[in-house]
Enzyme design. Structure first.
Site, PDB file in Angstrom:
ATOM      1  N   GLU A   1       0.861  -1.193   0.000  1.00  0.00           N
ATOM      2  CA  GLU A   1       0.000   0.000   0.000  1.00  0.00           C
ATOM      3  C   GLU A   1       0.897   1.243   0.000  1.00  0.00           C
ATOM      4  O   GLU A   1       1.787   1.384   0.839  1.00  0.00           O
ATOM      5  CB  GLU A   1      -0.909  -0.019   1.240  1.00  0.00           C
ATOM      6  CG  GLU A   1      -1.874   1.146   1.268  1.00  0.00           C
ATOM      7  CD  GLU A   1      -3.137   0.870   2.088  1.00  0.00           C
ATOM      8  OE1 GLU A   1      -3.400  -0.285   2.452  1.00  0.00           O
ATOM      9  OE2 GLU A   1      -3.856   1.858   2.360  1.00  0.00           O
TER      10      GLU A   1
ATOM     11  N   ASN B   1      -2.912  -1.797   7.842  1.00  0.00           N
ATOM     12  CA  ASN B   1      -4.231  -2.369   7.529  1.00  0.00           C
ATOM     13  C   ASN B   1      -3.996  -3.875   7.501  1.00  0.00           C
ATOM     14  O   ASN B   1      -3.858  -4.496   6.455  1.00  0.00           O
ATOM     15  CB  ASN B   1      -4.735  -1.879   6.167  1.00  0.00           C
ATOM     16  CG  ASN B   1      -5.041  -0.386   6.209  1.00  0.00           C
ATOM     17  OD1 ASN B   1      -5.503   0.131   7.226  1.00  0.00           O
ATOM     18  ND2 ASN B   1      -4.774   0.312   5.113  1.00  0.00           N
TER      19      ASN B   1
ATOM     20  N   GLU C   1     -10.339   4.475   9.297  1.00  0.00           N
ATOM     21  CA  GLU C   1     -10.496   4.127   7.885  1.00  0.00           C
ATOM     22  C   GLU C   1     -11.083   2.730   7.709  1.00  0.00           C
ATOM     23  O   GLU C   1     -10.599   1.922   6.909  1.00  0.00           O
ATOM     24  CB  GLU C   1      -9.153   4.269   7.154  1.00  0.00           C
ATOM     25  CG  GLU C   1      -8.609   5.677   7.251  1.00  0.00           C
ATOM     26  CD  GLU C   1      -7.354   5.958   6.434  1.00  0.00           C
ATOM     27  OE1 GLU C   1      -6.555   5.039   6.247  1.00  0.00           O
ATOM     28  OE2 GLU C   1      -7.198   7.108   6.009  1.00  0.00           O
TER      29      GLU C   1
ATOM     30  N   LYS D   1       1.326  10.753  13.693  1.00  0.00           N
ATOM     31  CA  LYS D   1       1.807  11.305  12.414  1.00  0.00           C
ATOM     32  C   LYS D   1       2.309  12.731  12.633  1.00  0.00           C
ATOM     33  O   LYS D   1       1.767  13.448  13.483  1.00  0.00           O
ATOM     34  CB  LYS D   1       0.692  11.296  11.371  1.00  0.00           C
ATOM     35  CG  LYS D   1       0.365   9.900  10.849  1.00  0.00           C
ATOM     36  CD  LYS D   1      -0.512   9.930   9.600  1.00  0.00           C
ATOM     37  CE  LYS D   1      -0.851   8.492   9.175  1.00  0.00           C
ATOM     38  NZ  LYS D   1      -1.551   8.396   7.887  1.00  0.00           N
TER      39      LYS D   1
ATOM     40  N   ASP E   1      -2.649  14.170   7.307  1.00  0.00           N
ATOM     41  CA  ASP E   1      -2.175  12.898   6.751  1.00  0.00           C
ATOM     42  C   ASP E   1      -1.041  13.114   5.758  1.00  0.00           C
ATOM     43  O   ASP E   1      -1.242  12.987   4.555  1.00  0.00           O
ATOM     44  CB  ASP E   1      -3.364  12.193   6.057  1.00  0.00           C
ATOM     45  CG  ASP E   1      -3.034  10.765   5.651  1.00  0.00           C
ATOM     46  OD1 ASP E   1      -1.944  10.291   5.998  1.00  0.00           O
ATOM     47  OD2 ASP E   1      -3.874  10.137   4.981  1.00  0.00           O
TER      48      ASP E   1
ATOM     49  N   GLU F   1       5.570   9.612  13.650  1.00  0.00           N
ATOM     50  CA  GLU F   1       5.509   8.799  12.429  1.00  0.00           C
ATOM     51  C   GLU F   1       5.725   9.722  11.232  1.00  0.00           C
ATOM     52  O   GLU F   1       4.960  10.663  11.012  1.00  0.00           O
ATOM     53  CB  GLU F   1       4.146   8.099  12.336  1.00  0.00           C
ATOM     54  CG  GLU F   1       4.003   7.238  11.088  1.00  0.00           C
ATOM     55  CD  GLU F   1       2.658   6.490  11.012  1.00  0.00           C
ATOM     56  OE1 GLU F   1       2.135   6.040  12.045  1.00  0.00           O
ATOM     57  OE2 GLU F   1       2.127   6.388   9.888  1.00  0.00           O
TER      58      GLU F   1
ATOM     59  N   GLU G   1       3.855   9.387  -0.635  1.00  0.00           N
ATOM     60  CA  GLU G   1       2.467   9.231  -1.064  1.00  0.00           C
ATOM     61  C   GLU G   1       1.895  10.530  -1.656  1.00  0.00           C
ATOM     62  O   GLU G   1       1.533  10.589  -2.824  1.00  0.00           O
ATOM     63  CB  GLU G   1       1.623   8.775   0.128  1.00  0.00           C
ATOM     64  CG  GLU G   1       0.153   8.649  -0.205  1.00  0.00           C
ATOM     65  CD  GLU G   1      -0.682   8.226   0.997  1.00  0.00           C
ATOM     66  OE1 GLU G   1      -0.119   7.985   2.072  1.00  0.00           O
ATOM     67  OE2 GLU G   1      -1.911   8.160   0.842  1.00  0.00           O
TER      68      GLU G   1
HETATM   69  C1  GCV Z   1      -2.155   2.300   5.390  1.00  0.00           C
HETATM   70  C2  GCV Z   1      -3.370   7.313   4.429  1.00  0.00           C
HETATM   71  C3  GCV Z   1      -3.061   6.398   3.288  1.00  0.00           C
HETATM   72  C4  GCV Z   1      -3.508   4.973   3.562  1.00  0.00           C
HETATM   73  C5  GCV Z   1      -2.867   4.517   4.865  1.00  0.00           C
HETATM   74  C6  GCV Z   1      -3.312   5.478   5.968  1.00  0.00           C
HETATM   75  C7  GCV Z   1      -2.682   5.148   7.297  1.00  0.00           C
HETATM   76  O1  GCV Z   1      -4.744   7.511   4.525  1.00  0.00           O
HETATM   77  O2  GCV Z   1      -3.646   6.883   2.127  1.00  0.00           O
HETATM   78  O3  GCV Z   1      -3.097   4.176   2.498  1.00  0.00           O
HETATM   79  O4  GCV Z   1      -3.211   3.208   5.171  1.00  0.00           O
HETATM   80  O5  GCV Z   1      -2.916   6.779   5.632  1.00  0.00           O
HETATM   81  O6  GCV Z   1      -1.682   5.791   7.615  1.00  0.00           O
HETATM   82  O7  GCV Z   1      -3.152   4.267   7.988  1.00  0.00           O
END
Ligand code: GCV
Length: 721
Positions: A193, A236, A317, A391, A396, A418, A424
């Protein structure tokens, strides 16, 4: 006294052991030239004169034979041979010539009882010292742990590769914090991911890969920058990772990490006791659930005695979490932490908990508030082997965010920051964006807790409230592509993360200088060009994707890469910019907005709440302003947005010219590969520029005073008519 025969036998055994170990730990010398696979561990051949300065040591003495010390020895022999062409003699007894001496302080004191480090060496710290042992000039690499010795060897090799003078070295290095981990978001089917460097190095088709050689090489790379933990699967998490049969497979990955001092950890799904455990609940306060976790963790430690711990993403999520039973994140974290505690493991519980079905029409709603709202009330409820993983920013991993106020909100709870190494929202390794300057801004941000200097780096490293553990986590997502992240220049982010996790006081300029020398060589033109390009790249990327703190105006419902400003609005995800016909920006003030600013300590609140004191680069993160609002520069917001996009696209185009300067000064393979990336980036920057400028022009109706945007929009509409 040992006989000569005995010494020779020991020496042969050592060499044999080293050879066996070489195969067993998947240590492979660098792959074919200049694909980027060797990253910063290229150890390229030094010129004769420079090499001569390091050839005074014909011998390496290694005191001890743990697998980590063997890695240190092999790395040293390999690195020195590559760089100087000379093979070190290895022994494990007294030096009989000038020598490089590796060993823990305890071992070393047997040889040289008088040796005293200038201060107490911490776990994982090391001391490099030129000294005299039994009338031989020796450079000692010592530490309290074998892992510290390994780190010292990597540092010594780095110095040699960069041509540093080591003749009278006396350098003690201590890590800033104990947690220095990477997370990999690898799925068990082999996809990653938000990974842009190919398939997983750990998994394929629902199993651990049979060939784990890249995993071993990854551990070596991580060790070389002081990373001591790696979480191998996606946050996830698939519950199946905890099946006993799978843990047996995972233990093979731990085996290839171990010689490099990297502890393996896994992400777990909180519903596992129910989904794979056969219970009718996963309520963390149910004693059967506690018992399930205890047995599961015991089983893991039976197979992986140095297991590091677990990472948890829950109630986020779509992931299940303690809220299912009206329980808190502390309840959920503690039940696993208690199972891990007797083994020395930790839980990293992610603060990335938010409702992604927020009502956009409610102007008081704000996703940025979620982490603090969810975790601040639980301060003090977490066990001492739980670390809340926060984070860097409250949304995000956007191209610019303020530091999360939660760093200042927890006093009796361990925390880790984090950071996202995988790009991304910042160009997905297809565009250049060196993130160290961004991370430094967050780490250096002074939260003014209790009116005192309290930069984020000190909060996460336990220097403020003296909590038991804490540190740094980087989401890395390397893959099977030869150069790990999919782009050679992006590797500076992995390197930079490790260096900052080791010492966040390092300057971005020094980190990139070091990385460039190790990755591309010491030619001054190359070092200057690449360092300058890397250092400017975040601002360049920001200028055409999200100036003034508007966030990344990207397609948030899709690839998180292309421009897509409309996708942010009118949905529950909360990455809103609230651009309308009059103005743009999220009003997060206490006075009239969502109240997010109220989560910061008072001095920071005052700073962000005030429209005039709030820095321009975060203006639209904190305030909703009319397009005609005048910035400190004297420009209106709308004109700044136009100019920034045009300047950014031009700067991206200039990268091509800048890069061309290194032609012939670096290898052709990487030169051409990277050139094509810059050509692509220049085009993408124009796409971003035109999409965002046209969008905001249509929204605001205010033309660009340089005649570019309205003119272009008009030309496009003429073409259509
Ligand atoms: C692993 C963002 C990313 C997701 C990620 C999430 C997270 O939303 O787009 O892909 O999921 O962060 O950090 O859990």
């Amino acid at each position: 006294m040992m006989t000569t025969h005995c010494v020779r036998t020991i020496f042969r055994c050592l060499l044999l052991g080293a050879a066996v170990f070489l195969c067993a730990t998947s240590f492979t010398p660098p792959l074919s030239a200049e694909t980027g696979a060797e990253a910063w561990l290229r150890y390229s051949r030094l010129d004769r004169q420079t090499a001569a300065a390091y050839e005074q040591f014909p011998e390496a003495v290694v005191l001890g034979d743990s697998s980590v010390l063997k890695s240190a020895q092999l790395e040293l022999v390999h690195g020195v041979a590559q760089m100087t062409g000379k093979t070190l003699r290895v022994s494990n007894i007294l030096p009989d010539a000038n020598a490089l001496v590796l060993g823990t302080l305890t071992e070393l004191r047997v040889l040289a009882p008088e040796l005293r480090p200038p201060e107490k060496i911490k776990n994982d710290g090391y001391w490099l010292k030129m000294t005299n042992i039994h009338n031989h000039q020796c450079l000692i690499v010592t530490a309290v742990t074998d892992r510290g010795v390994l780190y010292g060897v990597f540092e010594l090799l780095s110095k040699i590769a960069r041509g540093e003078n080591i003749t009278s070295i006396d350098e003690l290095q201590q890590p800033f914090a104990p947690i220095r981990w990477v997370n990999q978001w690898d799925n068990l089917d082999g996809r990653i991911e938000r990974g842009y460097g190919g398939r997983s190095i750990f998994f394929a088709d629902g199993k651990v890969r049979s060939d784990l050689s890249r995993a071993g090489q990854y551990a070596r790379l991580l060790a070389s920058i002081g990373i001591n933990g790696c979480t191998i699967n996606n946050v996830n998490a698939a519950p199946g990772v905890l099946e006993d049969s799978f843990i047996a497979q995972v233990s093979r990955i731990a085996d290839v990490f171990r010689p490099w001092g990297v502890r393996l950890s896994i992400s777990v799904d909180l519903s596992s006791p129910k989904v794979i455990g056969g219970l009718d609940t996963f309520d963390p306060l149910d004693p059967r659930v506690a018992e399930w976790w205890r047995k599961k963790v015991d089983e893991i430690y039976r197979k992986i005695p140095d297991f590091g711990g677990v990472v948890v993403k829950a109630d986020s999520e779509g992931r299940l979490g303690p809220s299912t039973y009206g329980r808190t994140p502390a309840d959920a974290a503690n039940v696993i932490a208690r199972a891990l505690k007797p083994h020395g493991g930790v839980v990293l519980y992610r603060a990335f908990v938010y409702n992604h079905h927020l009502d956009w029409h409610n102007l008081k709603n704000d996703r940025a508030k979620a982490a603090y709202d969810n975790f601040r009330p639980l301060d003090g409820d977490f066990d001492d082997n739980v670390i809340v993983q926060i984070k860097n920013g409250p949304i995000d991993f956007q191209v610019r965010e303020p530091a999360s106020p939660l760093f200042a909100g927890l006093r009796r709870t361990n925390e880790a920051i984090e950071l996202q190494i995988t790009q991304e929202y910042t160009g997905q390794q297809r565009q250049l964006c060196f993130l160290v300057p961004m991370w430094k801004e967050v780490l250096d941000f002074d939260m003014r807790v209790d009116g005192n200097a309290t930069p984020v780096k000190d909060l996460v490293a336990r220097r403020v409230f003296h909590r038991p553990v804490g540190g740094f986590v980087g989401v890395a997502n390397v893959g099977l592509d030869a150069n790990w992240l999919g782009s050679p220049l992006a590797m500076a982010n992995l390197f930079g993360f490790g260096r900052l996790a080791w010492n966040p006081n390092l300057k971005a300029e020094n980190i990139i200088d070091e990385w460039t020398r190790l990755t591309f060589g010491t030619d001054p033109l190359v070092v200057k060009t690449i360092s300058e390009m890397q250092l400017s790249s975040w601002h360049v990327y920001e200028s055409y994707t999200g100036p003034l703190g508007a966030g990344t105006l990207t397609n948030i419902l899709g690839n998180h890469y292309d421009p897509g400003p409309e996708s942010s609005e009118d949905n529950g995800w909360g990455q809103w910019h609230r651009a309308d016909h009059q103005g743009i920006g999220m009003d997060r003030t206490v006075a009239t907005g969502t109240g997010f600013i109220g989560q910061y300590p008072p001095e920071v609140q005052v700073f962000y709440e005030s429209l005039t004191r709030c820095p321009d680069n975060l203006l639209l993160f904190f305030h909703h302003v009319p397009y005609t609002y005048v910035l400190r520069s004297g420009k209106t917001v709308i004109q700044h947005i136009y100019d920034s996009h045009y300047d950014g696209a031009e700067a991206a185009r200039d990268f091509i010219t800048q890069w061309k300067a290194v032609e012939g000064h670096i290898d052709d393979e990487r030169y051409r590969d990277i050139l094509s990336r810059f050509q692509y980036q220049a085009g993408e920057a124009v796409v971003w520029r035109d999409t965002i400028c046209n969008w905001i022009y249509h929204l605001s109706g205010i033309p660009d005073n340089k005649g570019r945007v309205a003119f272009q929009a008009q030309a496009v509409s003429d073409q259509h008519n």
